[in-house]
Motif scaffolding. Structure first.
Motif, PDB file in Angstrom:
ATOM      1  N   ASP A   1       0.839  -1.211   0.000  1.00 14.53           N
ATOM      2  CA  ASP A   1       0.000   0.000   0.000  1.00 14.53           C
ATOM      3  C   ASP A   1       0.868   1.253   0.000  1.00 14.53           C
ATOM      4  OD1 ASP A   1      -2.450  -1.398   0.155  1.00 14.53           O
ATOM      5  OD2 ASP A   1      -2.242  -1.590   2.330  1.00 14.53           O
ATOM      6  N   GLN A   2       1.932   1.215   0.792  1.00 12.46           N
ATOM      7  CA  GLN A   2       2.823   2.372   0.887  1.00 12.46           C
ATOM      8  C   GLN A   2       3.460   2.678  -0.466  1.00 12.46           C
ATOM      9  OE1 GLN A   2       3.175   4.906   2.728  1.00 12.46           O
ATOM     10  NE2 GLN A   2       4.766   4.573   4.266  1.00 12.46           N
ATOM     11  N   ALA A   3       3.902   1.622  -1.160  1.00  8.30           N
ATOM     12  CA  ALA A   3       4.520   1.805  -2.469  1.00  8.30           C
ATOM     13  C   ALA A   3       3.520   2.395  -3.464  1.00  8.30           C
ATOM     14  CB  ALA A   3       5.052   0.464  -2.984  1.00  8.30           C
ATOM     15  N   GLU A   4       2.293   1.875  -3.461  1.00  4.89           N
ATOM     16  CA  GLU A   4       1.261   2.388  -4.375  1.00  4.89           C
ATOM     17  C   GLU A   4       0.933   3.842  -4.061  1.00  4.89           C
ATOM     18  OE1 GLU A   4      -1.886  -0.361  -3.718  1.00  4.89           O
ATOM     19  OE2 GLU A   4      -0.805  -2.045  -4.618  1.00  4.89           O
ATOM     20  N   THR A   5       0.879   4.176  -2.774  1.00  2.76           N
ATOM     21  CA  THR A   5       0.580   5.557  -2.385  1.00  2.76           C
ATOM     22  C   THR A   5       1.665   6.501  -2.881  1.00  2.76           C
ATOM     23  OG1 THR A   5      -0.628   4.805  -0.429  1.00  2.76           O
ATOM     24  CG2 THR A   5       0.166   7.081  -0.411  1.00  2.76           C
ATOM     25  N   LEU A   6       2.918   6.107  -2.752  1.00  2.00           N
ATOM     26  CA  LEU A   6       4.020   6.940  -3.233  1.00  2.00           C
ATOM     27  C   LEU A   6       3.895   7.186  -4.739  1.00  2.00           C
ATOM     28  CD1 LEU A   6       6.781   8.343  -2.827  1.00  2.00           C
ATOM     29  CD2 LEU A   6       7.856   6.124  -3.202  1.00  2.00           C
ATOM     30  N   LEU A   7       3.612   6.137  -5.508  1.00  2.00           N
ATOM     31  CA  LEU A   7       3.504   6.274  -6.958  1.00  2.00           C
ATOM     32  C   LEU A   7       2.309   7.145  -7.351  1.00  2.00           C
ATOM     33  CD1 LEU A   7       4.350   2.610  -8.004  1.00  2.00           C
ATOM     34  CD2 LEU A   7       5.756   4.639  -8.408  1.00  2.00           C
ATOM     35  N   LEU A   8       1.178   6.947  -6.677  1.00  2.00           N
ATOM     36  CA  LEU A   8      -0.004   7.756  -6.966  1.00  2.00           C
ATOM     37  C   LEU A   8       0.254   9.228  -6.711  1.00  2.00           C
ATOM     38  CD1 LEU A   8      -2.802   5.485  -5.448  1.00  2.00           C
ATOM     39  CD2 LEU A   8      -2.603   6.133  -7.855  1.00  2.00           C
ATOM     40  N   ARG A   9       0.903   9.525  -5.598  1.00  2.04           N
ATOM     41  CA  ARG A   9       1.154  10.926  -5.243  1.00  2.04           C
ATOM     42  C   ARG A   9       2.227  11.536  -6.130  1.00  2.04           C
ATOM     43  NH1 ARG A   9       0.544  10.653   1.392  1.00  2.04           N
ATOM     44  NH2 ARG A   9      -1.671  10.089   1.358  1.00  2.04           N
ATOM     45  N   LEU A  10       3.184  10.709  -6.559  1.00  2.61           N
ATOM     46  CA  LEU A  10       4.189  11.192  -7.513  1.00  2.61           C
ATOM     47  C   LEU A  10       3.505  11.610  -8.805  1.00  2.61           C
ATOM     48  CD1 LEU A  10       7.287  11.482  -7.868  1.00  2.61           C
ATOM     49  CD2 LEU A  10       7.273   9.204  -8.892  1.00  2.61           C
ATOM     50  N   GLY A  11       2.521  10.829  -9.229  1.00  5.81           N
ATOM     51  CA  GLY A  11       1.779  11.156 -10.441  1.00  5.81           C
ATOM     52  C   GLY A  11       0.946  12.413 -10.307  1.00  5.81           C
ATOM     53  N   ARG A  12       0.572  12.769  -9.077  1.00  6.36           N
ATOM     54  CA  ARG A  12      -0.218  13.986  -8.862  1.00  6.36           C
ATOM     55  C   ARG A  12       0.647  15.221  -8.631  1.00  6.36           C
ATOM     56  NH1 ARG A  12      -3.797  10.951  -4.356  1.00  6.36           N
ATOM     57  NH2 ARG A  12      -5.044   9.629  -5.738  1.00  6.36           N
TER      58      ARG A  12
END
Length: 447
Positions: A136-147
């Motif tokens: 979950d932490q990894a996915e959150t980092l990638l999602l926020r990087l995209g934003r």
């Protein structure tokens, strides 16, 4: 603590080591655990119950039934049966009422945390555990990087977050999902498979499909989680600077508004100033979501250049008054009035908490004074001076209403017919604290 071998079951000893840095806990700790029934949260509930019992405490498992799928209620009841078999108390919290057509996922998340927080507050439980893990932490980092998120966002999820009623704790952030599933398989425990986890309409699911390709390029969940952790270290350092700036330069008034000098903001390092501004907006506005970085940066630039006219952002009005700005709630975004039941404690608009006397009359409501509030209260007081509250703030103050209209406006000094006895307490109680930092002794300070 290291994450351990990818497929090895997480052990009770592993879990104890994960909980240690989140202390101290009271003697006989009482914990709440958010349990959807998926492998992650079910494993967390079982491990947390064993940890609490070993210390003379107990766990209350809370399942939010969003009522968005036909099977959701039956699944929540099945989770209760599984946990009951382990001697773990369980409660189902239903999301009642109409569901929004737009941005349903965000609304469901907000409802989930609201229901969980209300349940913890009602039970006097200070620690709510949620099962976010390394993937979950990894996915959150990638999602926020995209934003295009800044340091706050790229630090992803924190192991501890203060709330109005206690703390939200995430002890599993360094643990791969596979170890939680292995723990349940080792016990012979089944879990709920949520079909939304396969729905590619959701960005997280699409990212999950790419996990193998990302790992082949070195972006494993473990490495991304480590990156988030390193960014969190930097965030902690900046947080200490934000806390110091807040203590020195921000005035939080009991009427729920804040004062800040833009000149002071301009002298701070930009990252510190932006974070201080964002947290002021969250604290005063009482809303769930941090303002988008580009909008925050525009407001910051306007403030440091010399704001000439009022602006709005994140449910707040930012009003220039002389050499200061007042940050107050945006009247148009206030919650509607709420009914008051005798002997209850209620929260209104994410900003104020009221305790209603047991002998209060029925039919009372708490709501904003609105645009005519100042003139109405002044008339009721026969022209007597009001408590000194800026004009821009008055419409956002809570008023007590009965069938005759305004019964009391406590923060302006007005009480009709002994109404001061109706509200045993009324005080600003923001959902978001202004700042958190840790001193050398390890004690956390909340402002």
């Amino acid at each position: 603590m290291t994450a351990g071998r990818e497929g090895s079951p997480l052990t009770p000893d592993d879990f104890s080591r994960l909980m240690e840095p989140l202390g101290p806990f009271e003697t006989g700790p009482r914990l709440a655990v958010a349990v959807s029934g998926g492998a992650d949260s079910l494993a967390l509930a079982l491990l947390a119950a064993q940890w609490a019992r070993a210390r003379g405490g107990e766990v209350l498992a809370l399942t939010v039934d969003h009522r968005l799928r036909p099977d959701s209620t039956a699944e929540a009841e099945r989770v209760g049966e599984w946990l009951g078999g382990e001697g773990i108390a369980h409660r189902i919290l239903a999301w009642e009422g109409d569901k929004p057509a737009a941005d349903l996922q965000a609304a469901a998340r907000a409802a989930r945390y609201r229901l969980l927080g209300e349940a913890c507050a009602a039970e006097g439980i200070l620690h709510l555990l949620v099962a976010h893990h390394q993937d979950d932490q990894a996915e959150t980092l990638l999602l926020r990087l995209g934003r295009g998120s800044g340091l706050d966002g790229l630090s992803a999820m924190a192991p501890e977050r203060p709330t109005a009623w206690g703390r939200l704790l995430r002890p599993l952030l360094v643990v791969p999902r596979a170890r939680l599933e292995a723990f349940l398989r080792h016990r012979g425990q089944d879990w709920v498979q949520d079909p939304s986890n396969r729905n590619e309409a959701f960005a997280r699911v699409r990212l999950r499909r790419l996990a193998g390709d990302l790992a082949a390029e070195g972006m494993t969940a473990q490495r991304l989680g480590q990156t988030a952790g390193r960014l969190a270290r930097a965030q902690t350092a900046v947080d200490a600077m934000v806390a110091e700036a807040a203590a020195r330069h921000v005035t939080l008034d009991p009427a729920g508004y804040a004062r800040l000098q833009p000149k002071v903001l301009a002298r701070l390092p930009e990252e510190v100033g932006l974070r201080l501004l964002a947290r002021l907006l969250l604290c005063v506005g009482g809303e769930d979501v941090t303002p988008r970085l580009e909008r925050l940066e525009r407001l910051y630039t306007a403030l440091t250049a010399g704001l000439e006219t009022a602006r709005t952002l994140a449910g707040c009005r930012i009003v220039p008054v002389g050499e200061t700005v007042i940050i107050c709630r945006e009247p148009a975004r206030m919650s509607p009035p709420v009914d008051l039941a005798p002997g209850t404690r209620i929260r209104w608009d994410g900003r104020f908490e009221a305790m209603v006397a047991r002998d209060a009359s029925p039919g009372l409501r708490l709501g904003g004074l609105g645009p005519q509030g100042r003139s109405k209260v002044q008339e009721l007081m026969g022209g007597k001076p009001l408590e000194p509250v800026p004009a821009c703030v008055i419409p956002t103050l809570p008023g007590l209403y009965d069938e005759r209209g305004i019964l009391a406006a406590p923060l302006l000094g007005y009480n009709r017919d002994g109404a001061g006895r109706v509200l045993v307490g009324l005080h600003a109680s923001p959902l978001h604290v202004l700042s958190v930092f840790a001193c050398a002794s390890g004690n956390r300070h909340y402002l």
